[in-house]
Enzyme design. Structure first.
Site, short mmCIF file in Angstrom:
data_model
loop_
_atom_site.label_atom_id
_atom_site.label_comp_id
_atom_site.label_asym_id
_atom_site.label_seq_id
_atom_site.Cartn_x
_atom_site.Cartn_y
_atom_site.Cartn_z
N ASP A 1 0.86 -1.18 0.00
CA ASP A 1 0.00 0.00 0.00
C ASP A 1 0.89 1.24 0.00
O ASP A 1 1.62 1.48 0.97
CB ASP A 1 -0.90 -0.01 1.24
CG ASP A 1 -1.92 1.11 1.24
OD1 ASP A 1 -1.75 2.09 0.46
OD2 ASP A 1 -2.89 1.03 2.01
N ARG B 1 -0.96 9.85 -4.73
CA ARG B 1 -0.29 10.46 -5.87
C ARG B 1 0.92 11.31 -5.47
O ARG B 1 1.93 11.31 -6.19
CB ARG B 1 -1.27 11.30 -6.68
CG ARG B 1 -2.32 10.47 -7.36
CD ARG B 1 -3.39 11.38 -7.98
NE ARG B 1 -4.35 10.59 -8.72
CZ ARG B 1 -4.23 10.25 -9.99
NH1 ARG B 1 -3.17 10.64 -10.66
NH2 ARG B 1 -5.15 9.53 -10.59
N SER C 1 2.69 12.46 -13.33
CA SER C 1 1.94 13.71 -13.22
C SER C 1 0.84 13.69 -14.27
O SER C 1 0.41 12.63 -14.72
CB SER C 1 2.88 14.89 -13.40
OG SER C 1 2.18 16.11 -13.31
N THR D 1 -7.85 4.75 -19.01
CA THR D 1 -7.51 3.78 -17.98
C THR D 1 -8.60 3.76 -16.92
O THR D 1 -9.56 4.55 -16.96
CB THR D 1 -6.17 4.13 -17.29
OG1 THR D 1 -6.35 5.31 -16.49
CG2 THR D 1 -5.06 4.37 -18.31
#
Length: 239
Positions: free
Chosen positions: A59, A107, A132, A179
């Site tokens: 994770d 992110r 990014s 995606t």
């Protein structure tokens, strides 16, 4: 872009751009490890990769998990960080502050953690490639969270290129790529967005995960490139 016997870790490598990158690296001779938070997706991804490839449950939001990943993997050559969750696109009044903060967890902070614990294990000539998006410089409507997340990753890329030298640190800013990150956008709206992009982009097409994978492989082998954000967007930033 020969990667024979190079060891590549793709964190977020069980679907979409990450899996495409793992497959492309393996085809060029790399020994690939894919990592993601779900055991079922890790096991499914490994079945699509060549023999000798590894899968690890990790994770990216969990510091101890990330530290364990790199400690157990040992010396390697390239890290590609593609972990992410669905895009948070909405008007600012519709987004809770907790959801906005949460968008940074994987992110940005996931990438920060990965770089922190990967650096000690990277072999000479190694690199880190972060993810990014073009929202950093061309924010869409509803992009009050997406744009600053991308901008933060790009600033992190440049800072790490200086701090971690001679490890090379770069990022790929992807444009419209179909995606699972678009999964939370209603199907009809998603189809309309992509159709409009294919009509208006200078390239007259949207991207596939394999297109971004090629950019990752280029950055692995581009020995004179660091601190760069490579934009792969079909010309979106020109329109």
């Amino acid at each position: 872009m020969d990667l024979t016997d190079r060891r590549v870790i793709v964190l977020g490598g069980t679907s979409g751009i990450g899996l495409a990158t793992a497959l492309a690296a393996a085809r060029r001779g790399a020994l690939v490890t894919v990592a993601s938070s779900r055991r079922d997706t890790v096991e499914a991804a490994v079945k699509t990769l060549p023999p000798g490839s590894r899968g690890v449950v990790c994770d990216a939001r969990d510091e101890k998990d990330v530290q364990r990943l790199f400690a157990e993997t040992g010396p390697f050559d390239h890290l590609v960080f593609t972990a992410g969750d669905s895009l948070l696109l909405d008007r600012i009044e519709a987004i809770t502050s907790s959801d906005a903060r949460g968008a940074f967890e994987i992110r940005f902070w996931g990438a920060w953690l990965a770089a922190k614990y990967a650096k000690e294990h990277l072999r000479p000539g190694g690199s880190i490639i972060l993810s990014s998006g073009i929202a950093a410089g061309r924010p869409p409507s509803g992009g009050s969270v997406v744009a600053p997340v991308c901008a933060a990753v790009e600033a992190l890329t440049r800072a790490l290129a200086v701090e971690l030298a001679p490890i090379r640190v770069n990022a790929v800013a992807a444009g419209m790529v179909d995606t699972d990150l678009w999964a939370d956008v209603p199907a009809a709206a998603r189809a309309a967005i992509f159709a409009e992009a294919r009509r208006t982009l200078p390239a007259r097409t949207t991207g596939e995960p394999a297109d971004i994978a090629e950019a990752h492989l280029h950055l692995m082998t581009a020995r004179f490139t660091t601190g760069t954000v490579l934009t792969i967007d079909g010309g979106a930033t020109l329109t």
